[in-house]
Scaffold this active site. Structure first.
Site, PDB file in Angstrom:
ATOM      1  N   HIS A  11     -75.061  29.856 -37.520  1.00 53.44           N
ATOM      2  CA  HIS A  11     -75.244  29.911 -36.074  1.00 53.44           C
ATOM      3  C   HIS A  11     -73.914  29.724 -35.349  1.00 53.44           C
ATOM      4  O   HIS A  11     -73.682  28.717 -34.683  1.00 53.44           O
ATOM      5  CB  HIS A  11     -76.241  28.841 -35.627  1.00 53.44           C
ATOM      6  CG  HIS A  11     -77.630  29.055 -36.136  1.00 53.44           C
ATOM      7  ND1 HIS A  11     -78.123  28.386 -37.235  1.00 53.44           N
ATOM      8  CD2 HIS A  11     -78.629  29.866 -35.704  1.00 53.44           C
ATOM      9  CE1 HIS A  11     -79.374  28.766 -37.447  1.00 53.44           C
ATOM     10  NE2 HIS A  11     -79.709  29.662 -36.535  1.00 53.44           N
ATOM     11  N   GLU A  18     -75.867  23.302 -41.566  1.00 55.21           N
ATOM     12  CA  GLU A  18     -75.587  23.706 -40.193  1.00 55.21           C
ATOM     13  C   GLU A  18     -76.909  23.868 -39.459  1.00 55.21           C
ATOM     14  O   GLU A  18     -77.978  23.927 -40.072  1.00 55.21           O
ATOM     15  CB  GLU A  18     -74.769  25.000 -40.167  1.00 55.21           C
ATOM     16  CG  GLU A  18     -75.442  26.210 -40.765  1.00 55.21           C
ATOM     17  CD  GLU A  18     -76.118  27.089 -39.729  1.00 55.21           C
ATOM     18  OE1 GLU A  18     -75.646  27.186 -38.584  1.00 55.21           O
ATOM     19  OE2 GLU A  18     -77.151  27.693 -40.067  1.00 55.21           O
ATOM     20  N   SER A  46     -80.086  30.764 -41.173  1.00 56.14           N
ATOM     21  CA  SER A  46     -81.127  30.249 -40.304  1.00 56.14           C
ATOM     22  C   SER A  46     -82.433  30.109 -41.098  1.00 56.14           C
ATOM     23  O   SER A  46     -82.456  29.484 -42.155  1.00 56.14           O
ATOM     24  CB  SER A  46     -81.286  31.159 -39.078  1.00 56.14           C
ATOM     25  OG  SER A  46     -82.133  30.592 -38.117  1.00 56.14           O
TER      26      SER A  46
END
Length: 304
Positions: free
Chosen positions: A275, A206, A109
């Protein structure tokens, strides 16, 4: 690329929070899970600090990073959580101190910013994988222990990694260094000294809760910046909750396929790392891998 020493049972893991503020009950649960797995765990007493939307001030977060990294007892650093704030640290990190003591770093992230810094400023292999107050705190079904062990605890090539429900967007095979992270962060760092080096690479991307047109815009930014011109292949994550609305009438995989098809390289979609609600797989960034039908073959050890 510099490979950090392998993690061993009983080693000490340091937990840091360079991004958003941390829920302490989730942190406690994640620490207990790491201890159950056989590690010792430390973190600063002030890891629960809050400054607007970050885990305390820039000075607190920067001091935490430097202190954990230069502590000779700490063999790996695992992020508590993502969110936002890691980019604040980049101009202030003392790269020479980090290069002098290579360590395993794990996160995803917002921590993509630190992955890119460690690659460009320190030539260090890093690991896109589970975080303490997120995946480890939720228990064994929420992270993939097998890939974690094979990559950070074994100084041999991990070999073939697979992920459930992966689909082939564009067929073929490709070999290159595996790099990437959260698409929003990769795009945000274009034009900075820590911009991702993508030439000849297998690019893993992602994201979460990002609408398809926003994914389109981020990929267009990478394309217009020349970041997609010479990639060897693509692997896309599960892209959780990346929908316009339930009745949008198309799939994100279709959007991505149409955007990357002109690049003319193989691509997978749906890889469970970052995630993902369950089974978060660890991936090594900076080592050579081969993309093939539904799998990644890790061709060299990620730790020494």
């Amino acid at each position: 690329m510099v490979k950090p020493p392998a993690l061993k049972p009983g080693d000490m893991i340091g937990v840091m929070a360079p991004a958003s503020n941390v829920r302490l009950d989730w942190l406690t649960a994640g620490v207990r899970e790491l201890e159950r797995l056989g590690f010792r765990v430390i973190h600063r007493p002030d890891i629960g600090a809050k400054e607007r939307y970050t885990a305390g001030t820039l000075r607190r977060r920067l001091d935490e990073l430097h202190a954990l990294w230069t502590n000779p007892e700490v063999k790996a650093i695992v992020a508590a959580r993502g969110g936002y704030g890691t980019m604040h640290l980049l101009p202030h990190i003392e790269a020479a101190r980090l290069r002098a003591q290579p360590k395993i770093f794990v996160g995803y992230s917002d921590l993509t910013a630190l992955h890119l810094f460690l690659h460009r400023a320190c030539d260090l292999v890093t690991f896109h994988g589970p975080m303490v107050a997120k995946d480890f705190s939720a228990g064994p079904t929420h992270y993939d222990w097998d890939s974690f062990q094979r990559l950070v605890m074994n100084a041999q090539p991990a070999g073939k990694l697979t992920s459930p429900h992966v689909e082939t967007l564009i067929g073929g095979t490709a070999t290159g260094r595996l790099v990437g992270g959260c698409l929003s962060l990769v795009a945000a760092l274009v034009g900075t000294p820590w911009q991702l080096a993508t030439e000849g690479a297998i690019l893993f991307l992602e994201d979460t809760a990002t609408k398809p047109y926003q994914i389109d815009r981020l990929l267009q930014q990478l394309r217009l910046a020349g970041q997609l011109d010479r990639v060897a292949g693509f692997v896309f994550g599960e892209m959780s909750d990346c929908v316009q609305h339930p009745d949008q009438g198309y799939q994100l995989a279709e959007v991505i396929h149409d955007l990357i098809r002109p690049v003319g390289v193989p691509a997978l979609y749906g890889w469970r790392s970052g995630h993902s609600e369950v089974g978060n797989l660890t991936l090594p960034f900076g080592v050579r891998a081969r993309l093939e039908a539904g799998a990644l073959d890790i061709l060299e050890a990620a730790v020494a």
